[in-house]
Design an enzyme around this catalytic site. Structure first.
Site, PDB file in Angstrom:
ATOM      1  N   LYS A 132      -1.251   6.026   4.773  1.00 23.53           N
ATOM      2  CA  LYS A 132      -1.864   5.858   3.445  1.00 23.53           C
ATOM      3  C   LYS A 132      -1.881   7.214   2.770  1.00 23.53           C
ATOM      4  O   LYS A 132      -1.970   8.247   3.437  1.00 23.53           O
ATOM      5  CB  LYS A 132      -3.302   5.357   3.603  1.00 23.53           C
ATOM      6  CG  LYS A 132      -3.811   4.613   2.387  1.00 23.53           C
ATOM      7  CD  LYS A 132      -3.438   3.161   2.443  1.00 23.53           C
ATOM      8  CE  LYS A 132      -3.863   2.409   1.212  1.00 23.53           C
ATOM      9  NZ  LYS A 132      -3.711   0.960   1.408  1.00 23.53           N
ATOM     10  N   ASP A 172      -1.404   1.032  -4.556  1.00 22.73           N
ATOM     11  CA  ASP A 172      -2.758   0.651  -4.150  1.00 22.73           C
ATOM     12  C   ASP A 172      -3.585   0.815  -5.437  1.00 22.73           C
ATOM     13  O   ASP A 172      -3.007   0.796  -6.538  1.00 22.73           O
ATOM     14  CB  ASP A 172      -3.242   1.553  -2.986  1.00 22.73           C
ATOM     15  CG  ASP A 172      -4.472   0.997  -2.274  1.00 22.73           C
ATOM     16  OD1 ASP A 172      -4.314   0.104  -1.437  1.00 22.73           O
ATOM     17  OD2 ASP A 172      -5.601   1.437  -2.574  1.00 22.73           O
TER      18      ASP A 172
HETATM   19  N1  GLU Z   1      -1.839  -0.951  -0.564  1.00 32.46           N
HETATM   20  C1  GLU Z   1      -1.507  -2.217   0.015  1.00 32.46           C
HETATM   21  C2  GLU Z   1      -2.336  -2.453   1.253  1.00 32.46           C
HETATM   22  O1  GLU Z   1      -3.469  -2.048   1.307  1.00 32.46           O
HETATM   23  C3  GLU Z   1      -0.019  -2.391   0.200  1.00 32.46           C
HETATM   24  C4  GLU Z   1       0.649  -1.387   1.075  1.00 32.46           C
HETATM   25  C5  GLU Z   1       2.185  -1.511   1.108  1.00 32.46           C
HETATM   26  O2  GLU Z   1       2.732  -2.434   0.501  1.00 32.46           O
HETATM   27  O3  GLU Z   1       2.781  -0.665   1.754  1.00 32.46           O
HETATM   28  O4  GLU Z   1      -1.925  -3.099   2.188  1.00 32.46           O
END
Ligand code: GLU
Length: 454
Positions: A132, A172
């Protein structure tokens, strides 16, 4: 010679160690606490995990990269933000997880999100590790040109840490199609290669059909799977939804399509309550408000006058409904909110956001036998379709909406099945938290065992 090192610590000792090593990182500690109990129970009689210190290793991110991001605003002021990429675990695939731009972003928040992502991505069954990233940048009120300059500056550092087989970020909170476009453009310009380094891209340049809908639709499919497991369905039920971004609007859309009635949406200012329910026209209006006009949810009531607005940061949990979908942000639903939902007869809760319910709130749902799906299971549809975007990019093809819709439905069924397998309490009740934690953990842990001590 006998070892004096005791690898069999108890849960309290383990959590004390986590707190000591991560001072002040409350969100990260909360996320670890939520999984540690279940994992402790699961590995109790499994010596190989103890011997290899898997739990101790899995709570230590592979690396945390922190960097300065300088940019110039429209008034020629030089601004300085902090950016991060947390690469938590790549045992089962390249690091994968979104980027968040919000003033509340800290290292603790990103470590909790990367940790959750590791379990979530494992649950999808696709080969993706957990990561992340983000920055304490507030896109609210910024011009397109300012957002572009910030994204370019952020990527000018981030690009050296990522790659299609290394780490594949996505969106996100605060990072949608516009921001992904700016970041992808800058990456491509720096490395002089077109490659699937980000997901959530526009359809014109390698994005996947169904990706915008996937998180919200997936959370509703998971909700439907839970209800059907107990002989119920969404049709005819009312729902409270929080948030008004990509996840919330698509969750509301799917609930409505399946015959449910959505009563609320929210943003950080407050929530709207529409007793008539949101139909497709109203949902499209909110999508336009948020994605194009970048306005506030309070404006809904100027347009749809039967609805009421509740400001001062109020949250929708005291509105009576059968179903609840927290789709805004972490810790937006606390013990008191959970009690109010239970008193009003809520049947099931499906988390579109990551860790929106506090630990105390989760216990209220569990004690009341409410069907409760944690975000790492319920909102995994988003990253799952991101995984499919990676596959399409590698194959240099694109699948159509219908095919991806079927794949998403199947993926969510698969995740539900894994939660039942590891969380069935034997009395018709499923502990979805336990099921998701153990199923997510097992695959990553077994891969780590295979690698030896690394
Ligand atoms: N931010 C999204 C999550 O919390 C998607 C992450 C992604 O697609 O890599 O899963």
């Amino acid at each position: 010679m006998a070892s004096v090192y005791d690898r069999h610590v108890d849960l309290n000792q383990f959590m004390e160690g986590v707190k000591k090593r991560n001072p002040g990182q409350t969100e990260f500690i909360q996320a670890v606490q939520e999984v540690a109990q279940d994992i402790f129970d699961f590995i109790e009689d499994k010596e190989e995990y103890h011997h290899a210190q898997i739990l101790r290793r899995i709570v230590e991110p592979d690396r945390v990269v922190s960097f300065r991001v300088c940019w110039e605003d429209d008034n020629h002021n030089i601004r300085v933000q902090r950016g991060w990429r947390v690469q938590c675990n790549n045992a089962i695939g390249p690091y994968k997880g979104g980027i968040r731009f919000h003033p509340s972003v800290t290292e603790s928040v990103l470590k909790f999100l990367a940790f959750e992502q590791t379990f979530k991505n494992s649950l999808t069954g696709l080969p993706m590790g957990g990561g992340k990233g983000g920055a304490n940048f507030n896109p609210k009120g910024k011009s397109d040109a300012e957002v572009m300059r910030f994204c370019q500056s952020f990527m000018t550092e981030l690009y050296r840490h990522i790659g299609p087989d290394t780490d594949v970020p996505a969106g996100d909170i605060g990072v949608g199609g516009r921001e992904i476009g700016y970041m992808f453009g800058q990456y491509k310009r720096i490395v002089n290669r077109w490659e699937g380094v980000l997901t959530g891209k526009g359809l014109e340049y390698g994005g996947s059909a169904m990706r915008p809908e996937a998180t919200g639709y997936g959370a509703v499919y998971f909700l439907r799977n839970m209800l059907q497991h107990r002989g119920m369905d969404i049709e005819g039920h009312t729902a409270v939804v929080s948030g008004s971004g990509n996840v919330a609007t698509h969750a509301a859309e799917k609930i409505t399509q399946l015959g449910g009635k959505v009563l609320t949406l929210s943003d950080s200012g407050g929530f709207i309550h529409d007793p008539d329910g949101l139909d497709q026209e109203k949902i499209d209006w909110v999508k336009h408000l948020k994605n194009v006009k970048r306005g506030r949810i309070s404006e809904y009531c100027d347009h749809f006058t039967n609805a009421s607005y509740h400001g001062d940061g109020a949250r929708p949990w005291k509105v009576s409904a059968d179903l609840a979908l927290p789709c805004a942000t972490q810790n937006e639903l606390d013990e008191e909110d959970a009690k109010a939902l239970v008193e009003n007869g809520v049947k099931a809760v499906s988390e579109g956001a990551n860790m929106p319910t506090t630990l105390e709130g989760v216990h209220v749902f569990q004690d009341a036998n409410v069907m409760y799906a944690p975000g790492k299971a319920a909102n995994a549809g988003g990253v799952a379709v991101s995984g499919l975007e990676m596959s399409q990019n590698s194959e240099r093809i694109s699948w159509n909406h219908g095919r991806l819709g079927d794949m998403l439905t199947e993926l969510m069924e698969g995740i539900h099945g894994k939660c039942v397998e590891f969380g069935d309490q034997g009395n018709g009740h499923v502990d979805y938290v336990k099921g998701a934690n153990i199923a997510g953990f097992k695959k990553v842990a077994d891969a780590m065992l295979a690698f030896g001590v690394v």
